[in-house]
Write a protein that holds these residues in place. Structure first.
Motif, PDB file in Angstrom:
ATOM      1  N   VAL A   1      -0.878  23.854  52.148  1.00  0.00           N
ATOM      2  CA  VAL A   1       0.111  24.777  52.698  1.00  0.00           C
ATOM      3  C   VAL A   1      -0.507  26.162  52.842  1.00  0.00           C
ATOM      4  CG1 VAL A   1       2.024  23.513  51.667  1.00  0.00           C
ATOM      5  CG2 VAL A   1       0.961  25.382  50.395  1.00  0.00           C
ATOM      6  N   ASP A   2       0.071  26.968  53.726  1.00  0.00           N
ATOM      7  CA  ASP A   2      -0.388  28.340  53.894  1.00  0.00           C
ATOM      8  C   ASP A   2      -0.044  29.155  52.664  1.00  0.00           C
ATOM      9  OD1 ASP A   2      -1.426  27.875  56.403  1.00  0.00           O
ATOM     10  OD2 ASP A   2       0.457  28.376  57.424  1.00  0.00           O
ATOM     11  N   LEU A   3      -0.936  30.095  52.301  1.00  0.00           N
ATOM     12  CA  LEU A   3      -0.735  30.932  51.120  1.00  0.00           C
ATOM     13  C   LEU A   3      -0.603  32.384  51.546  1.00  0.00           C
ATOM     14  CD1 LEU A   3      -3.528  29.382  48.853  1.00  0.00           C
ATOM     15  CD2 LEU A   3      -1.068  28.972  48.643  1.00  0.00           C
ATOM     16  N   ASP A   4       0.130  33.148  50.730  1.00  0.00           N
ATOM     17  CA  ASP A   4       0.215  34.597  50.946  1.00  0.00           C
ATOM     18  C   ASP A   4      -1.162  35.182  50.622  1.00  0.00           C
ATOM     19  OD1 ASP A   4       0.488  37.401  50.418  1.00  0.00           O
ATOM     20  OD2 ASP A   4       2.659  37.124  50.275  1.00  0.00           O
ATOM     21  N   VAL A   5      -1.873  35.632  51.639  1.00  0.00           N
ATOM     22  CA  VAL A   5      -3.267  36.042  51.469  1.00  0.00           C
ATOM     23  C   VAL A   5      -3.413  37.179  50.468  1.00  0.00           C
ATOM     24  CG1 VAL A   5      -5.283  37.008  52.636  1.00  0.00           C
ATOM     25  CG2 VAL A   5      -3.889  35.284  53.783  1.00  0.00           C
ATOM     26  N   ILE A   6      -2.590  38.206  50.565  1.00  0.00           N
ATOM     27  CA  ILE A   6      -2.688  39.364  49.667  1.00  0.00           C
ATOM     28  C   ILE A   6      -2.403  38.945  48.233  1.00  0.00           C
ATOM     29  CG2 ILE A   6      -1.845  41.672  49.153  1.00  0.00           C
ATOM     30  CD1 ILE A   6      -3.411  41.437  51.770  1.00  0.00           C
ATOM     31  N   ASP A   7      -1.350  38.185  48.033  1.00  0.00           N
ATOM     32  CA  ASP A   7      -0.999  37.729  46.681  1.00  0.00           C
ATOM     33  C   ASP A   7      -2.099  36.842  46.112  1.00  0.00           C
ATOM     34  OD1 ASP A   7       0.971  37.151  44.444  1.00  0.00           O
ATOM     35  OD2 ASP A   7       0.685  35.127  45.256  1.00  0.00           O
ATOM     36  N   MET A   8      -2.629  35.920  46.944  1.00  0.00           N
ATOM     37  CA  MET A   8      -3.693  35.015  46.510  1.00  0.00           C
ATOM     38  C   MET A   8      -4.921  35.803  46.053  1.00  0.00           C
ATOM     39  SD  MET A   8      -5.882  32.430  48.899  1.00  0.00           S
ATOM     40  CE  MET A   8      -6.514  33.822  49.845  1.00  0.00           C
ATOM     41  N   GLN A   9      -5.347  36.774  46.853  1.00  0.00           N
ATOM     42  CA  GLN A   9      -6.535  37.555  46.511  1.00  0.00           C
ATOM     43  C   GLN A   9      -6.321  38.358  45.236  1.00  0.00           C
ATOM     44  OE1 GLN A   9      -7.285  39.861  50.044  1.00  0.00           O
ATOM     45  NE2 GLN A   9      -8.448  38.239  51.037  1.00  0.00           N
ATOM     46  N   ASP A  10      -5.174  38.974  45.082  1.00  0.00           N
ATOM     47  CA  ASP A  10      -4.895  39.777  43.882  1.00  0.00           C
ATOM     48  C   ASP A  10      -4.909  38.916  42.633  1.00  0.00           C
ATOM     49  OD1 ASP A  10      -4.699  42.070  45.361  1.00  0.00           O
ATOM     50  OD2 ASP A  10      -2.503  42.082  45.455  1.00  0.00           O
ATOM     51  N   ARG A  11      -4.285  37.753  42.705  1.00  0.00           N
ATOM     52  CA  ARG A  11      -4.226  36.873  41.529  1.00  0.00           C
ATOM     53  C   ARG A  11      -5.611  36.359  41.156  1.00  0.00           C
ATOM     54  NH1 ARG A  11       0.266  32.423  42.553  1.00  0.00           N
ATOM     55  NH2 ARG A  11      -0.137  31.999  40.337  1.00  0.00           N
ATOM     56  N   LEU A  12      -6.420  36.027  42.159  1.00  0.00           N
ATOM     57  CA  LEU A  12      -7.761  35.523  41.875  1.00  0.00           C
ATOM     58  C   LEU A  12      -8.653  36.620  41.303  1.00  0.00           C
ATOM     59  CD1 LEU A  12      -8.360  33.209  44.968  1.00  0.00           C
ATOM     60  CD2 LEU A  12      -8.144  32.491  42.591  1.00  0.00           C
ATOM     61  N   ARG A  13      -8.543  37.830  41.841  1.00  0.00           N
ATOM     62  CA  ARG A  13      -9.373  38.930  41.331  1.00  0.00           C
ATOM     63  C   ARG A  13      -8.989  39.288  39.901  1.00  0.00           C
ATOM     64  NH1 ARG A  13      -8.822  41.285  46.864  1.00  0.00           N
ATOM     65  NH2 ARG A  13     -10.826  40.928  47.921  1.00  0.00           N
ATOM     66  N   ASN A  14      -7.716  39.187  39.568  1.00  0.00           N
ATOM     67  CA  ASN A  14      -7.284  39.472  38.196  1.00  0.00           C
ATOM     68  C   ASN A  14      -7.795  38.415  37.228  1.00  0.00           C
ATOM     69  OD1 ASN A  14      -5.877  41.813  38.847  1.00  0.00           O
ATOM     70  ND2 ASN A  14      -3.968  40.727  39.273  1.00  0.00           N
ATOM     71  N   SER A  15      -7.866  37.170  37.693  1.00  0.00           N
ATOM     72  CA  SER A  15      -8.318  36.072  36.822  1.00  0.00           C
ATOM     73  C   SER A  15      -9.835  35.984  36.735  1.00  0.00           C
ATOM     74  CB  SER A  15      -7.761  34.735  37.337  1.00  0.00           C
ATOM     75  OG  SER A  15      -6.357  34.714  37.278  1.00  0.00           O
ATOM     76  N   PHE A  16     -10.520  36.451  37.800  1.00  0.00           N
ATOM     77  CA  PHE A  16     -11.979  36.348  37.849  1.00  0.00           C
ATOM     78  C   PHE A  16     -12.587  37.707  38.193  1.00  0.00           C
ATOM     79  CE2 PHE A  16     -10.249  32.215  39.220  1.00  0.00           C
ATOM     80  CZ  PHE A  16     -10.805  31.386  38.254  1.00  0.00           C
ATOM     81  N   PRO A  17     -12.903  38.525  37.199  1.00  0.00           N
ATOM     82  CA  PRO A  17     -13.525  39.838  37.466  1.00  0.00           C
ATOM     83  C   PRO A  17     -14.840  39.713  38.226  1.00  0.00           C
ATOM     84  CG  PRO A  17     -12.823  39.657  35.172  1.00  0.00           C
ATOM     85  CD  PRO A  17     -12.684  38.293  35.753  1.00  0.00           C
ATOM     86  N   GLY A  18     -15.516  38.565  38.095  1.00  0.00           N
ATOM     87  CA  GLY A  18     -16.790  38.348  38.780  1.00  0.00           C
ATOM     88  C   GLY A  18     -16.638  37.516  40.042  1.00  0.00           C
ATOM     89  N   LEU A  19     -15.482  37.591  40.682  1.00  0.00           N
ATOM     90  CA  LEU A  19     -15.228  36.806  41.891  1.00  0.00           C
ATOM     91  C   LEU A  19     -16.205  37.200  43.005  1.00  0.00           C
ATOM     92  CD1 LEU A  19     -13.319  34.737  43.300  1.00  0.00           C
ATOM     93  CD2 LEU A  19     -11.968  36.707  44.060  1.00  0.00           C
ATOM     94  N   LEU A  20     -16.880  36.201  43.581  1.00  0.00           N
ATOM     95  CA  LEU A  20     -17.841  36.437  44.654  1.00  0.00           C
ATOM     96  C   LEU A  20     -17.235  36.198  46.030  1.00  0.00           C
ATOM     97  CD1 LEU A  20     -20.974  34.623  43.166  1.00  0.00           C
ATOM     98  CD2 LEU A  20     -20.532  37.078  43.190  1.00  0.00           C
TER      99      LEU A  20
END
Length: 384
Positions: free
Chosen positions: A310-329
């Motif tokens: 399914v399509d995801l809210d891009v802004i919400d997805m990016q924020d949640r991933l960056r909070n969970s992974f400080p070393g996100l590449l």
């Protein structure tokens, strides 16, 4: 004779624009610690000291500190290094004669005049001399004054160049010899496309830089650099040690380390051990749905592949991933639509007409251009 085999430090490297200085200082510190523990007689660095030909001041500072600490840990050891294809040969070659008096050999340039030869460093142990031949990265144009050219005046191939350069040294095979080289050596009988290469490596079109590994047979050990994944170039004693720190996502999960080589008497097989290196942060690829990925939060460097249909809210997805992974590449989406489209194309009874498909993209063609396009497509179809 015990020595460390390292290569491809790539000091100054950025991983997807992330500064790796802290990570590189950490891993270089581990190398110094291993040296202090094992007390090797020599340390060999087989090229690509820096990631760029003109390294930053910070990168030079990191390398300078590493050498100072390595010398402090091994006050009597010989330290040898060559330039790789990422390095500036003249820069590495600077102060070569002065440094050699301190048992520090930084060889940036190969022999380029008839009277010059590959730098040879001879060490002694209870079994006699060991000759280390230090051959920096070579392009045919660099050494054509001594290796010659083809009949038509063109440069030799990489393979012929390296072979001629080594054979002119008249290696005494009755003694123990070690080659330190930064080239793409192929195991005898293997093709270039059979060798797994990492994304962080520079490759030539058509693999024109390949060198057949038969020339390595003159040596008791080949300390090789250039390939970023640890591997053998044929025999067990011809080794690429790989990078001490992952330089690209394609190296995720690889166990990095130092090769510790122990040479006995002539004729005895070299004893080769891997001293594992543990990075400050691992490099990981995490695949799954957004919620599955978020459940694996960590401080490592992470490449995320999302499988959500399914399509995801891009802004919400990016924020949640960056909070969970400080070393996100990076964040990638698994391209399911393309896979489904491909499958539909395979099973369809009628394929789109190539000419009509091209015309739908090239909307401004005149009649003459359309006729040329039709002729090209028909010619290709006939050849196929």
């Amino acid at each position: 004779m015990k020595f460390f085999h390292l290569s491809d430090l790539h000091i100054g490297l950025k991983l997807m624009n992330r500064d790796l200085r802290e990570d590189q200082e950490y891993i270089l510190g581990q190398i110094v610690e291993k040296a202090a523990e094992e007390k090797p007689d020599a340390v060999v660095i087989a090229g690509d000291i820096y990631d760029k030909a003109v390294p930053s001041a910070e990168a030079v500072e990191v390398f300078d500190r590493f050498l100072a600490e390595l010398r402090e840990a091994l006050p009597q050891a010989v330290i040898m290094m060559i330039s790789g294809n990422h390095d500036s040969a003249p820069r590495v070659n600077c102060f070569r004669n002065i440094l050699s008096r301190q048992k520090l050999y930084m060889i940036g340039q190969p022999p380029q005049r008839e009277e010059e030869h590959i730098e040879k460093v001879t060490m002694e142990d209870e079994y006699g001399p060991v000759n280390f031949y230090l051959l920096p990265f070579v392009k045919p144009s660099m050494v054509k004054m001594i290796t010659g050219t083809e009949e038509n005046g063109n440069n030799l191939s990489y393979n012929d160049t390296v072979h001629r350069l080594i054979l002119r040294e008249h290696i005494d095979t009755a003694r123990r010899n070690v080659l330190v080289s930064h080239q793409f050596y192929l195991p005898v009988g293997k093709q270039a496309d059979q060798v797994e290469r990492m994304e962080s490596e520079i490759r030539t079109v058509g693999n024109i830089d390949q060198v057949t590994g038969d020339i390595l047979e003159l040596f008791d050990y080949g300390a090789l650099g250039h390939i970023h994944k640890p591997m053998k170039a044929g025999k067990d004693c011809f080794r690429y040690c790989g990078t001490p720190l992952a330089c690209s996502v394609s190296e995720a999960g690889q166990q990095k380390g130092i090769l510790m080589v122990e040479l006995g008497a002539k004729g005895e097989a070299a004893k080769i051990s891997v001293l594992p290196l543990k990075p400050l942060r691992q490099l990981r690829v995490i695949r799954g749905s957004l919620e599955e990925v978020l459940g694996q939060a960590c401080g490592d460097y992470v490449s995320v592949i999302l499988t959500d249909k399914v399509d995801l809210d891009v802004i919400d997805m990016q924020d949640r991933l960056r909070n969970s992974f400080p070393g996100l590449l990076e964040i990638r989406r698994e391209n399911r639509r393309r896979a489904e489209y491909t499958e539909e194309m395979k099973t369809a009874e009628e394929m789109p007409d190539p000419y009509e498909l091209c015309c739908s993209f090239l909307t401004e063609l005149d009649d003459e251009e359309k006729e040329i396009l039709r002729d090209v497509i028909h010619t290709v179809q006939e050849v196929k």
